[in-house]
Design an enzyme around this catalytic site. Structure first.
Site, PDB file in Angstrom:
ATOM      1  N   ARG A  51      29.672  -1.830 -29.219  1.00 55.02           N
ATOM      2  CA  ARG A  51      28.890  -3.020 -29.405  1.00 55.02           C
ATOM      3  C   ARG A  51      28.672  -3.323 -30.882  1.00 55.02           C
ATOM      4  O   ARG A  51      28.297  -4.553 -31.017  1.00 55.02           O
ATOM      5  CB  ARG A  51      27.434  -2.338 -28.627  1.00 55.02           C
ATOM      6  CG  ARG A  51      27.132  -3.204 -27.524  1.00 55.02           C
ATOM      7  CD  ARG A  51      25.609  -2.821 -26.882  1.00 55.02           C
ATOM      8  NE  ARG A  51      25.274  -1.662 -27.330  1.00 55.02           N
ATOM      9  CZ  ARG A  51      24.434  -0.764 -26.645  1.00 55.02           C
ATOM     10  NH1 ARG A  51      23.771  -1.284 -25.587  1.00 55.02           N
ATOM     11  NH2 ARG A  51      23.950   0.456 -26.908  1.00 55.02           N
ATOM     12  N   LYS A 147      33.634  13.697 -19.210  1.00 57.92           N
ATOM     13  CA  LYS A 147      32.647  14.409 -18.315  1.00 57.92           C
ATOM     14  C   LYS A 147      31.309  13.764 -18.752  1.00 57.92           C
ATOM     15  O   LYS A 147      31.148  13.423 -20.085  1.00 57.92           O
ATOM     16  CB  LYS A 147      32.544  15.954 -18.154  1.00 57.92           C
ATOM     17  CG  LYS A 147      32.007  16.657 -19.438  1.00 57.92           C
ATOM     18  CD  LYS A 147      32.050  18.031 -19.067  1.00 57.92           C
ATOM     19  CE  LYS A 147      30.691  18.672 -19.036  1.00 57.92           C
ATOM     20  NZ  LYS A 147      29.768  18.906 -20.015  1.00 57.92           N
ATOM     21  N   HIS A 177      37.565  19.314 -21.344  1.00 60.48           N
ATOM     22  CA  HIS A 177      37.984  19.851 -22.812  1.00 60.48           C
ATOM     23  C   HIS A 177      38.642  21.221 -22.744  1.00 60.48           C
ATOM     24  O   HIS A 177      39.438  21.818 -23.567  1.00 60.48           O
ATOM     25  CB  HIS A 177      37.287  19.468 -23.802  1.00 60.48           C
ATOM     26  CG  HIS A 177      35.954  20.204 -24.241  1.00 60.48           C
ATOM     27  ND1 HIS A 177      34.761  20.160 -23.717  1.00 60.48           N
ATOM     28  CD2 HIS A 177      35.825  21.298 -25.094  1.00 60.48           C
ATOM     29  CE1 HIS A 177      34.130  21.214 -24.191  1.00 60.48           C
ATOM     30  NE2 HIS A 177      34.630  22.077 -25.071  1.00 60.48           N
ATOM     31  N   LYS A 181      41.791  23.739 -24.594  1.00 62.42           N
ATOM     32  CA  LYS A 181      42.022  24.890 -25.645  1.00 62.42           C
ATOM     33  C   LYS A 181      43.095  25.697 -25.602  1.00 62.42           C
ATOM     34  O   LYS A 181      43.849  26.156 -24.461  1.00 62.42           O
ATOM     35  CB  LYS A 181      40.486  25.708 -25.184  1.00 62.42           C
ATOM     36  CG  LYS A 181      39.326  25.143 -25.560  1.00 62.42           C
ATOM     37  CD  LYS A 181      38.289  25.944 -25.160  1.00 62.42           C
ATOM     38  CE  LYS A 181      36.907  25.340 -25.248  1.00 62.42           C
ATOM     39  NZ  LYS A 181      36.293  25.292 -26.764  1.00 62.42           N
ATOM     40  N   GLU A 215      26.613  30.926 -25.430  1.00 67.10           N
ATOM     41  CA  GLU A 215      26.539  30.054 -26.650  1.00 67.10           C
ATOM     42  C   GLU A 215      25.418  30.307 -27.310  1.00 67.10           C
ATOM     43  O   GLU A 215      24.416  30.707 -26.719  1.00 67.10           O
ATOM     44  CB  GLU A 215      26.469  28.451 -26.354  1.00 67.10           C
ATOM     45  CG  GLU A 215      27.560  28.024 -25.689  1.00 67.10           C
ATOM     46  CD  GLU A 215      27.487  26.350 -25.151  1.00 67.10           C
ATOM     47  OE1 GLU A 215      27.844  25.756 -26.170  1.00 67.10           O
ATOM     48  OE2 GLU A 215      27.014  26.013 -24.311  1.00 67.10           O
ATOM     49  N   ASP A 234      26.394  20.895 -16.204  1.00 67.89           N
ATOM     50  CA  ASP A 234      27.108  21.004 -17.410  1.00 67.89           C
ATOM     51  C   ASP A 234      28.424  21.854 -17.705  1.00 67.89           C
ATOM     52  O   ASP A 234      29.212  21.521 -18.497  1.00 67.89           O
ATOM     53  CB  ASP A 234      25.955  21.373 -18.676  1.00 67.89           C
ATOM     54  CG  ASP A 234      26.500  21.005 -19.856  1.00 67.89           C
ATOM     55  OD1 ASP A 234      26.850  19.987 -20.252  1.00 67.89           O
ATOM     56  OD2 ASP A 234      26.341  21.777 -21.024  1.00 67.89           O
ATOM     57  N   HIS A 239      33.915  23.489 -16.657  1.00 64.86           N
ATOM     58  CA  HIS A 239      34.619  24.304 -17.419  1.00 64.86           C
ATOM     59  C   HIS A 239      34.785  25.727 -16.746  1.00 64.86           C
ATOM     60  O   HIS A 239      36.046  26.144 -16.734  1.00 64.86           O
ATOM     61  CB  HIS A 239      33.790  24.532 -18.747  1.00 64.86           C
ATOM     62  CG  HIS A 239      33.644  23.096 -19.513  1.00 64.86           C
ATOM     63  ND1 HIS A 239      34.266  22.087 -19.521  1.00 64.86           N
ATOM     64  CD2 HIS A 239      32.578  22.816 -20.294  1.00 64.86           C
ATOM     65  CE1 HIS A 239      33.925  21.306 -20.388  1.00 64.86           C
ATOM     66  NE2 HIS A 239      32.686  21.743 -20.786  1.00 64.86           N
ATOM     67  N   LYS A 330      22.683  29.030 -22.893  1.00 64.16           N
ATOM     68  CA  LYS A 330      22.374  28.746 -24.456  1.00 64.16           C
ATOM     69  C   LYS A 330      21.430  29.629 -24.847  1.00 64.16           C
ATOM     70  O   LYS A 330      20.753  30.517 -24.334  1.00 64.16           O
ATOM     71  CB  LYS A 330      21.745  27.351 -24.338  1.00 64.16           C
ATOM     72  CG  LYS A 330      22.582  26.294 -23.655  1.00 64.16           C
ATOM     73  CD  LYS A 330      23.506  25.483 -24.413  1.00 64.16           C
ATOM     74  CE  LYS A 330      24.196  24.317 -23.579  1.00 64.16           C
ATOM     75  NZ  LYS A 330      25.258  23.870 -23.865  1.00 64.16           N
TER      76      LYS A 330
HETATM   77  C1  BG6 Z   1      30.213  20.483 -23.101  1.00 62.79           C
HETATM   78  C2  BG6 Z   1      28.847  20.975 -22.765  1.00 62.79           C
HETATM   79  O1  BG6 Z   1      31.029  20.115 -22.278  1.00 62.79           O
HETATM   80  O2  BG6 Z   1      30.767  21.750 -23.565  1.00 62.79           O
HETATM   81  C3  BG6 Z   1      27.944  21.668 -23.710  1.00 62.79           C
HETATM   82  O3  BG6 Z   1      28.299  19.735 -22.565  1.00 62.79           O
HETATM   83  C4  BG6 Z   1      28.762  22.758 -24.192  1.00 62.79           C
HETATM   84  O4  BG6 Z   1      26.626  21.879 -23.287  1.00 62.79           O
HETATM   85  C5  BG6 Z   1      30.047  22.635 -24.610  1.00 62.79           C
HETATM   86  O5  BG6 Z   1      28.083  23.418 -25.443  1.00 62.79           O
HETATM   87  C6  BG6 Z   1      30.706  23.871 -25.112  1.00 62.79           C
HETATM   88  O6  BG6 Z   1      32.333  23.558 -25.282  1.00 62.79           O
HETATM   89  P1  BG6 Z   1      32.872  24.539 -26.495  1.00 62.79           P
HETATM   90  O7  BG6 Z   1      34.349  24.078 -26.648  1.00 62.79           O
HETATM   91  O8  BG6 Z   1      31.928  24.724 -27.709  1.00 62.79           O
HETATM   92  O9  BG6 Z   1      32.907  25.919 -25.923  1.00 62.79           O
END
Ligand code: BG6
Length: 482
Positions: A51, A147, A177, A181, A215, A234, A239, A330
């Site tokens: 935008r 996502k 993603h 990896k 994390e 999430d 994942h 987290k």
């Molecule tokens: C994202 C989540 O898809 O993946 C995040 O929305 C998360 O909450 C992240 O922190 C983790 O990815 P990575 O590559 O840091 O393990």
């Protein structure tokens, strides 16, 4: 060992949402690294579309700042200047008509056309419609979507249907993603390029599997987004589901997109519903300095989980009787992602005086310190009978592969190049995403109906005590998070 760079065809890549966080943190730095690696053809164009009303040079300055901040290593001035020349920018109104003609005029005939939707899913339909309506996208174009792909089965189906109005499944690249990896792809190499593991890879020899994605970060700064999602939406639905599939799936007949995705889909469809007593949710508390989850979420009554642990069963011949324990959260003790496969104990010990041999364990470390560790029993040296001891066979990719094992490409680098190459193997198919939601929806619904509050846990811990009990009840233990 030197990594091979396989050139891709000339392309025009349009990034919708080019001024956003994902573009700054991942997409632009990833493209720059591919440029430095020599993979981006000299005439390729990367066109930012958003935008903000700005010109090519403003966007180049923005991209430069992003690459310097998030690119990892300090960029080299001349390669960065060259890379920036591949960038352009078109201000676009996703819901209106502004900018679309200009965008069309920038696209070159004969180049691969890819459109990255790095925008809120509510805009997917508008953008898809305009790309098709203005004749910017054709039957060979590809679209990339991020996502969250829906927040339940209903919304995921609706998104699939919206995209299907203008694009075929072969044109849609749904990013998870984790699949980009290196170490996640390595799960397939370990399983299907070695004869060693496959004969043992089943309920007869494997006691259980633990998948951990821990994390240290909290949700500060993205609390209001995260609070609508929680750890299940999430991390688990996407994942962790992908990790589970790669560990549990049957060997595909070939490493090609549909063969791999067919096998993953079978695993998801074979997942049993999770019983309410086999799932634990948590919320991190404050440590006195940093905010608690409830403060980060800015909702003192939120019952969204920042941690989840669950026991998952796969109802098929291979896995009947072998549970998979998943946990993610987290603000835990360490940032670590790993898959631990605990084999069964030997059925009989011939060594009377040294106790029963312990079970073998294979740990695949996805991040950080990527590598594999196998625990085996050996004889403790020295006279005085046969004493057994368990020792690690440790392999880190950094040691085994040299510089390539240390400097692994970011997931986005690999995935964007796969889009240009037209290879969908590491992207989720529509039916796969829907099946994952079909399994996740009842878990979320049962939780909402229960009106229970998540268990509190201390930041820097390994999660709520209740999660330990989930394993202890089965006479098993979580591996330490470290
Ligand atoms: C994202 C989540 O898809 O993946 C995040 O929305 C998360 O909450 C992240 O922190 C983790 O990815 P990575 O590559 O840091 O393990």
């Amino acid at each position: 060992m030197v990594s091979r760079v396989i050139p891709v065809d000339d392309f025009d890549l349009v990034i919708f949402g080019a001024t956003g966080d994902l573009a700054h943190r991942k997409i632009l730095p990833g493209l720059y690294r591919r440029f430095v690696a020599g993979q981006i053809p000299p005439d390729a164009q990367i066109i930012g579309a958003a935008r903000t009303d700005q010109g090519d040079d403003d966007f180049r300055a923005e991209a430069k700042a992003a690459i310097c901040e998030f690119g990892g290593v300090k960029p080299d001035d001349s390669s960065l200047a060259e890379f920036l020349q591949t960038l352009g920018y078109v201000p676009i109104d996703a819901k209106g008509e502004g900018g679309w003609k200009e965008l069309k005029s920038r696209m070159r005939a004969g180049a691969v056309h890819a459109f990255y939707f790095s925008v809120a899913p509510s805009l997917f339909g508008d953008i898809a419609e305009r790309l098709a309506g203005h004749g910017i996208a054709d039957d060979d174009s590809r679209i990339v979507v991020e996502k969250p792909f829906g927040r339940d089965l209903k919304t995921a189906r609706a998104l699939n249907a919206t995209l299907a109005q203008h694009f075929s499944e072969q044109q849609i690249y749904r990013i998870d993603h984790y699949l980009g990896k290196e170490t996640v792809q390595n799960l397939m190499a370990v399983r299907f390029a070695n004869v060693l593991f496959e004969p043992l890879w089943n309920a007869q020899f494997i006691d259980h599997v633990q998948i951990t994605v821990a994390e240290t970060v909290g949700v500060t700064g993205r609390g209001s987004y995260y609070d609508k999602s929680g750890a299940i939406r999430d991390m688990v639905q996407n994942h962790m589901m992908q990790l589970l599939c790669l560990i549990a799936m049957e060997p595909p007949y070939h490493f090609d997109p549909d063969a791999v995705r067919d096998e993953k889909l079978k695993v998801i469809r074979a997942l049993e519903p999770v019983e309410p007593q086999e799932i634990v949710r948590g919320q991190y508390q404050s440590d006195g300095k940093a905010p608690s989850y409830l403060e980060d979420a800015e909702d003192p009554n939120s019952s969204t989980e920042s941690y989840v642990a669950m026991k998952v069963r796969i109802s098929n011949w291979r896995w009947q009787g072998t549970p998979f324990y998943l946990r993610t959260g987290k603000k835990l003790r360490a940032r670590t992602s790993e898959i631990a496969i605990t084999f069964k104990e030997p059925p009989h010990s011939i060594f009377d005086d040294s106790g029963h041999p312990k079970a073998n364990e294979l740990v695949i470390r996805l991040q950080p310190n990527e590598g594999m560790n196998m625990k085996v029993m050996i004889k403790e040296p020295g006279p005085g009978g046969m004493r057994l001891v368990q020792v690690p066979l440790d392999m880190s990719f950094a040691d085994a592969l040299g510089p390539d094992g240390r400097d692994m490409p970011d997931a986005y680098e690999r995935l964007i190049m796969d889009v240009i190459r037209g290879n969908q193997t590491l992207f989720m198919r529509g039916d796969e995403v829907e099946a994952a939601w079909a399994w996740t929806d009842p878990i979320i619904q049962a939780w909402e109906d229960s009106k229970r509050r998540p268990e509190p846990y201390d930041p820097g811990s390994s999660g709520p005590d209740e999660a330990l009990r989930l394993m202890h009840r089965d006479n098993r233990r979580w591996r330490e998070i470290r």
